[in-house]
Design a protein around this motif. Sequence first.
Motif, PDB file in Angstrom:
ATOM      1  N   THR A 173      -3.646  10.673   4.753  1.00 17.53           N
ATOM      2  CA  THR A 173      -2.228  10.303   4.637  1.00 17.53           C
ATOM      3  C   THR A 173      -1.314  11.344   5.286  1.00 17.53           C
ATOM      4  O   THR A 173      -0.169  11.522   4.862  1.00 17.53           O
ATOM      5  CB  THR A 173      -1.848  10.128   3.154  1.00 17.53           C
ATOM      6  OG1 THR A 173      -2.102  11.364   2.454  1.00 17.53           O
ATOM      7  CG2 THR A 173      -2.637   9.008   2.510  1.00 17.53           C
ATOM      8  N   LYS A 222       0.826  -1.207   0.000  1.00 15.24           N
ATOM      9  CA  LYS A 222       0.000   0.000   0.000  1.00 15.24           C
ATOM     10  C   LYS A 222       0.865   1.265   0.000  1.00 15.24           C
ATOM     11  O   LYS A 222       0.553   2.247  -0.668  1.00 15.24           O
ATOM     12  CB  LYS A 222      -0.925   0.005   1.219  1.00 15.24           C
ATOM     13  CG  LYS A 222      -2.072  -0.990   1.144  1.00 15.24           C
ATOM     14  CD  LYS A 222      -3.027  -0.780   2.311  1.00 15.24           C
ATOM     15  CE  LYS A 222      -4.242  -1.664   2.205  1.00 15.24           C
ATOM     16  NZ  LYS A 222      -5.211  -1.417   3.297  1.00 15.24           N
ATOM     17  N   GLU A 279       1.915   9.662   6.575  1.00 14.46           N
ATOM     18  CA  GLU A 279       2.729   9.199   5.463  1.00 14.46           C
ATOM     19  C   GLU A 279       3.416  10.372   4.761  1.00 14.46           C
ATOM     20  O   GLU A 279       4.625  10.339   4.478  1.00 14.46           O
ATOM     21  CB  GLU A 279       1.869   8.430   4.453  1.00 14.46           C
ATOM     22  CG  GLU A 279       1.285   7.120   4.984  1.00 14.46           C
ATOM     23  CD  GLU A 279      -0.081   7.273   5.643  1.00 14.46           C
ATOM     24  OE1 GLU A 279      -0.892   6.351   5.534  1.00 14.46           O
ATOM     25  OE2 GLU A 279      -0.320   8.327   6.280  1.00 14.46           O
ATOM     26  N   LYS A 281       2.176   2.046  -3.354  1.00 14.50           N
ATOM     27  CA  LYS A 281       1.115   2.578  -4.209  1.00 14.50           C
ATOM     28  C   LYS A 281       0.648   3.972  -3.788  1.00 14.50           C
ATOM     29  O   LYS A 281      -0.190   4.575  -4.462  1.00 14.50           O
ATOM     30  CB  LYS A 281      -0.086   1.628  -4.191  1.00 14.50           C
ATOM     31  CG  LYS A 281       0.185   0.264  -4.821  1.00 14.50           C
ATOM     32  CD  LYS A 281      -1.035  -0.635  -4.686  1.00 14.50           C
ATOM     33  CE  LYS A 281      -0.772  -2.018  -5.247  1.00 14.50           C
ATOM     34  NZ  LYS A 281      -1.947  -2.932  -5.062  1.00 14.50           N
ATOM     35  N   GLY A 282       1.156   4.459  -2.664  1.00 17.61           N
ATOM     36  CA  GLY A 282       0.758   5.772  -2.173  1.00 17.61           C
ATOM     37  C   GLY A 282      -0.580   5.787  -1.476  1.00 17.61           C
ATOM     38  O   GLY A 282      -1.210   6.843  -1.344  1.00 17.61           O
ATOM     39  N   GLU A 283      -1.026   4.631  -0.992  1.00 19.02           N
ATOM     40  CA  GLU A 283      -2.322   4.535  -0.329  1.00 19.02           C
ATOM     41  C   GLU A 283      -2.185   4.769   1.173  1.00 19.02           C
ATOM     42  O   GLU A 283      -1.107   4.615   1.750  1.00 19.02           O
ATOM     43  CB  GLU A 283      -2.934   3.151  -0.583  1.00 19.02           C
ATOM     44  CG  GLU A 283      -3.186   2.847  -2.045  1.00 19.02           C
ATOM     45  CD  GLU A 283      -3.706   1.435  -2.249  1.00 19.02           C
ATOM     46  OE1 GLU A 283      -3.892   0.710  -1.245  1.00 19.02           O
ATOM     47  OE2 GLU A 283      -3.918   1.040  -3.417  1.00 19.02           O
ATOM     48  N   GLN A 284      -3.301   5.124   1.806  1.00 17.77           N
ATOM     49  CA  GLN A 284      -3.326   5.289   3.258  1.00 17.77           C
ATOM     50  C   GLN A 284      -3.153   3.930   3.915  1.00 17.77           C
ATOM     51  O   GLN A 284      -3.779   2.945   3.526  1.00 17.77           O
ATOM     52  CB  GLN A 284      -4.649   5.906   3.700  1.00 17.77           C
ATOM     53  CG  GLN A 284      -4.800   6.036   5.203  1.00 17.77           C
ATOM     54  CD  GLN A 284      -6.120   6.661   5.616  1.00 17.77           C
ATOM     55  OE1 GLN A 284      -6.699   7.435   4.879  1.00 17.77           O
ATOM     56  NE2 GLN A 284      -6.597   6.309   6.801  1.00 17.77           N
ATOM     57  N   VAL A 285      -2.297   3.878   4.940  1.00 16.65           N
ATOM     58  CA  VAL A 285      -2.053   2.596   5.615  1.00 16.65           C
ATOM     59  C   VAL A 285      -2.470   2.621   7.074  1.00 16.65           C
ATOM     60  O   VAL A 285      -2.491   1.574   7.722  1.00 16.65           O
ATOM     61  CB  VAL A 285      -0.564   2.193   5.511  1.00 16.65           C
ATOM     62  CG1 VAL A 285      -0.155   1.989   4.070  1.00 16.65           C
ATOM     63  CG2 VAL A 285       0.336   3.217   6.191  1.00 16.65           C
TER      64      VAL A 285
END
Length: 296
Positions: free
Chosen positions: A122, A108, A125, A111-115
């Motif tokens: 984000t 994730k 991040e 891919k630049g997604e919120q984790v």
Amino acid sequence: MILQVFLNYPPLAPCGEVCSYSEQIGNASGMAYPELYKQINCDDIMRRMAYRRHRIEYPPPLYPPDALIPNFTMNGQMPIREVMYFMQTHTKTVCKFRKKYIYKVTEKIVKGEQVNTYRSGTCVEDTLKEYINEFKGKRSVVIGTIRPWLEALLMVYGGRNVITLEYNECDVNVDQLEVHTPYDFAEKYLRGTVDQFDFGVTFSSLEHSGLGRYTDPINPYGDLEAMAQIWCMLKPGGILLLGIPCVDHDNGYIVWNAHRVYGIKRLQQMTANWRVLQVIKCEDFHVVYVLRRLLF
């Protein structure tokens, strides 16, 4: 039935100015608010963690003891607004660090997604990316987590040695990660067997300290002590990302025994001896403060 536990440790070391609401202003033109300075005796502060003598009550009280309310509320400046009672415990079955989870979170991140598991977007991040040179190839510490999403972020962005401090005993099978209880780490600190960290991060953790929600000791200054302990663990000049729930006015409030919501007055006390470098508002009520440990 109330279970009261008194741990058989040496007399509790003094807390000093950390456990007070003194206001020794050192820099009136601080970036977010006037900076406060306090004398911090790291040996005493870490002894208080290593050999805690606070009373632990389970279940925690339905409301703070009357004698402690002035200290919890900063003499009424941070009132108890409501009661949202919790009686939680964490066990190894809850606190697990697994390679499979790390790999999933890593995908994730790439891919630049919120984790994270909050509704904060984000913000963490994105902030970590800005400060990557502060922890890349260096020692980092995560304060308070039961799912290692912060650890995964640090590792993906190049953190060399990531250690987590978590009150609950955790079951870990990730070679690159170490997890210690704050009590064990404080003992190692006092023995001189650990090095200070270059970088630290904590998100949605310290606002619970001292409220008894997680069977921690009832302590009006729990969050202030936690910040002083982090100050001692970091090298002078080290960076801390502090993510906590906040409101846009001086006076925050307490939701007993769930959490604190911070206003400027409590934030000043928490961040004594830190310099605010940046303030990032998340999509929910969390705010990330980027702090530099001052050089004394």
